[in-house]
Enzyme design. Sequence first.
Site, short mmCIF file in Angstrom:
data_model
loop_
_atom_site.label_atom_id
_atom_site.label_comp_id
_atom_site.label_asym_id
_atom_site.label_seq_id
_atom_site.Cartn_x
_atom_site.Cartn_y
_atom_site.Cartn_z
CB VAL A 221 8.23 -0.50 8.53
CG1 VAL A 221 8.18 1.02 8.60
CG2 VAL A 221 7.63 -1.12 9.79
CE LYS A 222 5.76 1.04 -0.59
NZ LYS A 222 4.50 1.20 -1.31
CB VAL A 223 11.51 3.35 5.16
CG1 VAL A 223 12.36 4.54 5.52
CG2 VAL A 223 11.04 2.62 6.40
CB THR B 271 -0.88 0.05 1.27
OG1 THR B 271 -0.01 0.16 2.41
CG2 THR B 271 -1.73 -1.20 1.42
CB ALA C 211 1.99 -0.51 6.82
#
Length: 218
Positions: A86-88, A27, A60
Site C-alpha cells: 500500500v503506497k501512502v 504505480t 498500489a
Amino acid sequence: MKFFVDTANLDQIAEAQDLGILDGVTTNPSLMAKEGISGEANVINHYKAICKLVDGDVSAEVISTDFEGMIREGEALAQLDDKIVVKVPMIKDGVKAIRYFTDNSIKTNCTLVFSAGQAILAAKAGATYLSPFIGRVDDISWDGMELIEQISNIYALQGFSTEILAASIRNPLHIVKAAEAGADVCTCPLSSILGLLNHPLTDIGLAKFLADHQKSSN
Ligand code: E4P
C-alpha cells in the site's frame, strides 16, 4: 539492488518480467491515468492483472488523504493479493496510516519523499519501502542522488530496516548512481532499464565477432 518497473502499462510490465530481472512494480495515480484506467472497479481489476504478471511486490497508491480513508482503501487493496504494497503519501495522516498498516502486517511504500527528515519519520512508522523522488529533486536544481546517499547513511547508522526505493528515475545513469548511493531498490521506466544494455563497444565487438565467424565459415 532490486529492480521495480515504474508503470501501469501491462505490455511493459510483461516485457520487464520476461527479461528475468524484475522484482516488482510501482504505480501511482498519474501512471494509472496515463493507461486510461479510471473508476474503482477498473482500477481494482488492473491491479489484479498486474499481480498476475509479476513475481514480486506491486505498489498500489491510496487516493484518500485522511487517516480513515487511507485505512479503508489500503485494507481493501491489500486483500486483492499478497503482492500488494500500500503506497501512502508522506503527510501527517499518512505516517499514522503507515504505523497502522505496519502493526497489521500490511506492507507499505511511503511516497513523495524529498528530505532526510521525512525519511526518518517513515522509518520510525515502520514503512516497508521509502520512495525518495530523485528526478523531481533534480528538476528543482537540488541533488536527488545526494538525498539517497544521506538517507542510506542515516538508515545504516540508526539500524532502520525500511528499504530505500529510489523513484522518479529518468535515465540509466540514475540507476547506476542510485546503486552507488546505497538504494535497496530502483523503480524505473522500462526505457531506463533497457538503456543499461547500451554500449557502442558491445555493438562494435559483436559485429566483429559475427563478421569473423562468417569469414571463417566460408
Ligand atoms: C514511483 O513510485 C513514483 O511515483 C514515480 O517514480 C514518480 O516518477 P516521476 O517523477 O517521473 O513522475
